[in-house]
Design an enzyme around this catalytic site. Sequence first.
Site, PDB file in Angstrom:
ATOM      1  N   CYS A  64       0.732  -1.325  -0.020  1.00  0.00           N
ATOM      2  CA  CYS A  64       0.207   0.014   0.023  1.00  0.00           C
ATOM      3  C   CYS A  64       0.825   1.204  -0.056  1.00  0.00           C
ATOM      4  O   CYS A  64       0.285   2.398   0.080  1.00  0.00           O
ATOM      5  CB  CYS A  64      -0.647  -0.029   1.291  1.00  0.00           C
ATOM      6  SG  CYS A  64       0.016   0.213   2.664  1.00  0.00           S
ATOM      7  N   CYS A  67       4.960   1.929   4.171  1.00  0.00           N
ATOM      8  CA  CYS A  67       6.239   2.015   4.541  1.00  0.00           C
ATOM      9  C   CYS A  67       7.037   3.174   3.862  1.00  0.00           C
ATOM     10  O   CYS A  67       7.535   3.803   4.673  1.00  0.00           O
ATOM     11  CB  CYS A  67       6.880   0.738   4.224  1.00  0.00           C
ATOM     12  SG  CYS A  67       6.379  -0.640   5.487  1.00  0.00           S
ATOM     13  N   CYS A 175       4.966  -7.064   4.391  1.00  0.00           N
ATOM     14  CA  CYS A 175       4.681  -7.556   2.863  1.00  0.00           C
ATOM     15  C   CYS A 175       5.984  -8.107   2.427  1.00  0.00           C
ATOM     16  O   CYS A 175       5.978  -9.133   1.859  1.00  0.00           O
ATOM     17  CB  CYS A 175       4.019  -6.741   2.101  1.00  0.00           C
ATOM     18  SG  CYS A 175       2.329  -6.053   2.876  1.00  0.00           S
ATOM     19  N   CYS A 224       3.739  -2.971   9.896  1.00  0.00           N
ATOM     20  CA  CYS A 224       2.588  -2.704   8.828  1.00  0.00           C
ATOM     21  C   CYS A 224       1.943  -1.079   9.408  1.00  0.00           C
ATOM     22  O   CYS A 224       1.097  -1.287   9.765  1.00  0.00           O
ATOM     23  CB  CYS A 224       1.669  -4.040   8.915  1.00  0.00           C
ATOM     24  SG  CYS A 224       0.692  -3.807   7.616  1.00  0.00           S
ATOM     25  N   HIS A 270       4.330  -5.449  25.136  1.00  0.00           N
ATOM     26  CA  HIS A 270       3.527  -5.641  26.406  1.00  0.00           C
ATOM     27  C   HIS A 270       4.368  -5.011  27.464  1.00  0.00           C
ATOM     28  O   HIS A 270       3.770  -4.493  28.592  1.00  0.00           O
ATOM     29  CB  HIS A 270       2.881  -7.076  26.427  1.00  0.00           C
ATOM     30  CG  HIS A 270       2.532  -7.253  27.952  1.00  0.00           C
ATOM     31  ND1 HIS A 270       1.270  -6.927  28.364  1.00  0.00           N
ATOM     32  CD2 HIS A 270       2.806  -7.973  28.648  1.00  0.00           C
ATOM     33  CE1 HIS A 270       0.846  -7.639  29.207  1.00  0.00           C
ATOM     34  NE2 HIS A 270       1.886  -8.236  29.726  1.00  0.00           N
ATOM     35  N   CYS A 273       4.320  -1.299  28.032  1.00  0.00           N
ATOM     36  CA  CYS A 273       3.023  -0.584  27.580  1.00  0.00           C
ATOM     37  C   CYS A 273       2.752   0.454  28.602  1.00  0.00           C
ATOM     38  O   CYS A 273       2.720   0.255  29.746  1.00  0.00           O
ATOM     39  CB  CYS A 273       1.955  -1.562  27.039  1.00  0.00           C
ATOM     40  SG  CYS A 273       0.269  -0.970  27.008  1.00  0.00           S
ATOM     41  N   CYS A 293      -6.389  -1.461  30.388  1.00  0.00           N
ATOM     42  CA  CYS A 293      -5.597  -2.785  29.471  1.00  0.00           C
ATOM     43  C   CYS A 293      -6.462  -3.204  28.406  1.00  0.00           C
ATOM     44  O   CYS A 293      -7.801  -3.548  28.719  1.00  0.00           O
ATOM     45  CB  CYS A 293      -5.141  -3.876  30.412  1.00  0.00           C
ATOM     46  SG  CYS A 293      -4.490  -5.146  29.592  1.00  0.00           S
ATOM     47  N   CYS A 299      -5.724  -7.298  22.347  1.00  0.00           N
ATOM     48  CA  CYS A 299      -4.332  -6.842  22.262  1.00  0.00           C
ATOM     49  C   CYS A 299      -3.366  -8.201  22.201  1.00  0.00           C
ATOM     50  O   CYS A 299      -3.297  -8.954  23.132  1.00  0.00           O
ATOM     51  CB  CYS A 299      -4.189  -5.958  23.570  1.00  0.00           C
ATOM     52  SG  CYS A 299      -2.366  -5.199  23.312  1.00  0.00           S
ATOM     53  N   CYS A 308       8.168  -0.746  20.168  1.00  0.00           N
ATOM     54  CA  CYS A 308       7.154   0.335  19.874  1.00  0.00           C
ATOM     55  C   CYS A 308       6.908   1.049  21.016  1.00  0.00           C
ATOM     56  O   CYS A 308       6.820   2.340  21.130  1.00  0.00           O
ATOM     57  CB  CYS A 308       5.832  -0.296  19.486  1.00  0.00           C
ATOM     58  SG  CYS A 308       6.034  -1.178  17.925  1.00  0.00           S
ATOM     59  N   CYS A 320       0.407   2.633  19.500  1.00  0.00           N
ATOM     60  CA  CYS A 320      -0.805   1.994  19.100  1.00  0.00           C
ATOM     61  C   CYS A 320      -1.660   1.893  20.423  1.00  0.00           C
ATOM     62  O   CYS A 320      -2.966   2.367  20.663  1.00  0.00           O
ATOM     63  CB  CYS A 320      -0.910   0.347  18.601  1.00  0.00           C
ATOM     64  SG  CYS A 320      -0.038   0.620  17.097  1.00  0.00           S
ATOM     65  N   CYS A 327      -2.862  -3.880  20.152  1.00  0.00           N
ATOM     66  CA  CYS A 327      -1.590  -4.047  19.131  1.00  0.00           C
ATOM     67  C   CYS A 327      -2.160  -5.350  18.386  1.00  0.00           C
ATOM     68  O   CYS A 327      -2.644  -6.223  19.054  1.00  0.00           O
ATOM     69  CB  CYS A 327      -0.380  -4.334  19.963  1.00  0.00           C
ATOM     70  SG  CYS A 327       1.011  -5.293  19.282  1.00  0.00           S
ATOM     71  N   CYS A 330       1.772  -6.626  14.248  1.00  0.00           N
ATOM     72  CA  CYS A 330       2.089  -6.263  12.733  1.00  0.00           C
ATOM     73  C   CYS A 330       3.642  -6.683  12.578  1.00  0.00           C
ATOM     74  O   CYS A 330       3.777  -6.715  11.003  1.00  0.00           O
ATOM     75  CB  CYS A 330       1.632  -5.094  12.298  1.00  0.00           C
ATOM     76  SG  CYS A 330       2.852  -3.714  12.946  1.00  0.00           S
TER      77      CYS A 330
HETATM   78  S1  SF4 Z   1      -3.042  -2.878  26.403  1.00  0.00           S
HETATM   79 FE1  SF4 Z   1      -1.821  -4.806  25.522  1.00  0.00          FE
HETATM   80  S2  SF4 Z   1       0.253  -4.166  25.760  1.00  0.00           S
HETATM   81 FE2  SF4 Z   1      -0.997  -3.004  27.196  1.00  0.00          FE
HETATM   82  S3  SF4 Z   1      -0.822  -3.907  29.092  1.00  0.00           S
HETATM   83 FE3  SF4 Z   1      -2.658  -4.370  28.027  1.00  0.00          FE
HETATM   84  S4  SF4 Z   1      -2.262  -6.615  26.948  1.00  0.00           S
HETATM   85 FE4  SF4 Z   1      -0.354  -5.422  27.667  1.00  0.00          FE
HETATM   86  S1  SF4 Z   2       0.463  -3.115  16.102  1.00  0.00           S
HETATM   87 FE1  SF4 Z   2       2.022  -3.651  17.749  1.00  0.00          FE
HETATM   88  S2  SF4 Z   2       3.843  -4.180  16.835  1.00  0.00           S
HETATM   89 FE2  SF4 Z   2       2.688  -2.976  15.152  1.00  0.00          FE
HETATM   90  S3  SF4 Z   2       3.267  -0.901  15.453  1.00  0.00           S
HETATM   91 FE3  SF4 Z   2       1.462  -1.294  16.790  1.00  0.00          FE
HETATM   92  S4  SF4 Z   2       2.452  -1.783  18.815  1.00  0.00           S
HETATM   93 FE4  SF4 Z   2       4.053  -2.122  17.269  1.00  0.00          FE
END
Ligand code: SF4
Ligand code: SF4
Length: 383
Positions: A64, A67, A175, A224, A270, A273, A293, A299, A308, A320, A327, A330
């Site tokens: 797409c 990137c 991809c 992605c 995680h 996060c 959460c 997630c 990330c 994200c 999440c 990706c």
């Molecule tokens: S939102 Fe996702 S990454 Fe964040 S604490 Fe919860 S399970 Fe873990």
């Molecule tokens: S989907 Fe998960 S691995 Fe992909 S950019 Fe978001 S936080 Fe990072």
Amino acid sequence: MNTGKNNLVRTLESVDFLKMDRRTFLKAVGAVGATAFLGTYKTEIVSALKFAETKIIWLHGAECTGCSESVLNGGNPDIVQAISKLNVNLAYHETLLAQQGIFVDGKLANTSELNSEILIDELIEEGNYILVVEGAIANGPDGSGRYCVIGNRTFKEIFAKAAKHANAILAVGTCAAYGGINCADSAVAKVTDYRGVAFTKEDSSKGMLQELNLKKPVINIPGCPAHPDWILLTVGAVILGKIRIPDDLDAVLDLYGRPKVFFPTDHTVHENCPRRGFYDRGEFDEQIGGDKCLWKLGCKAPYSHADCAIRRWNGSVSMCTQAGSPCIACVEPGFPDAARPLYVEAEDKGVLLGANIDTLSKVAVGAATVAAGVHAIRRMRGE
Ligand code: SF4
Ligand code: SF4
């Protein structure tokens, strides 16, 4: 940028990076963003690269262009600043090329200045370039590659020619690295038969290079889209000789060809996060839009090996889960099938370690931490 990173950048300013050993250099590169890296080392990079120019050919297959968008949206440095600081000659990039076509302004264009099909052939024949591939490569139908045609040539044919003469290949985005959404299970997946450069999903025997019987060093930079830092810092490390190709690849890449510095084997999204405190206390959002959460909303960060949550996105502003989206892992080779259904709780509809997640949530910090460790080691392999 957070205070810890600011302190690190300040510390790095007093260090001569050219004297850093590879290991320290890669650690430093992993810790800072492309802006800080290029800004901190600007003078040294320019003098180190005074006489050297690195040619890059950047091809687009089935994708797409997200990137490329991601790199272009990295506003500071922007792509022009980055490539000038690294002394890169971005010789071919379809979305960034000046006016190109078979006909330009109604007239037949038959020079490489105006006709990209002539330009790409000339550049490939000159050799001595790094090939960046964005997008999957169609092998179907029946090995012909005709499900992805650019001009009158299949992308498979263009890729084969460019790969053959490349010094090294960077597969940018999920991809190109693993097939990504092009390889998602569907009624047509077997017929279209999309491949990643060196892998298709987790399978390194199904990459397009293997199909073509070509052996080339490949670095995968999935996502992605892929984060601009992951792309620019990897290109920077390769150009500066801090990742020597092919000698260092075994040491710096993981099982799926990703630089461990950005996609650590022993670390998941995680772990850092911003919502992690809620997870540890067993407080979960049941609907999008809350601040707890996101585990129950599907997630997949406990399976996702990327930085990330430390690096963050959009100039280190957010990521994200911070923005409220679970999440979807990706960066993993099984994406998207291994992460589907995307917004549904994983682990056998809420059963984890033989106990319901609701029960676990009442046990609070200790049990939840153990559970997090279990997620982390199981990885995304559809287990
Ligand atoms: S939102 Fe996702 S990454 Fe964040 S604490 Fe919860 S399970 Fe873990
Ligand atoms: S989907 Fe998960 S691995 Fe992909 S950019 Fe978001 S936080 Fe990072």
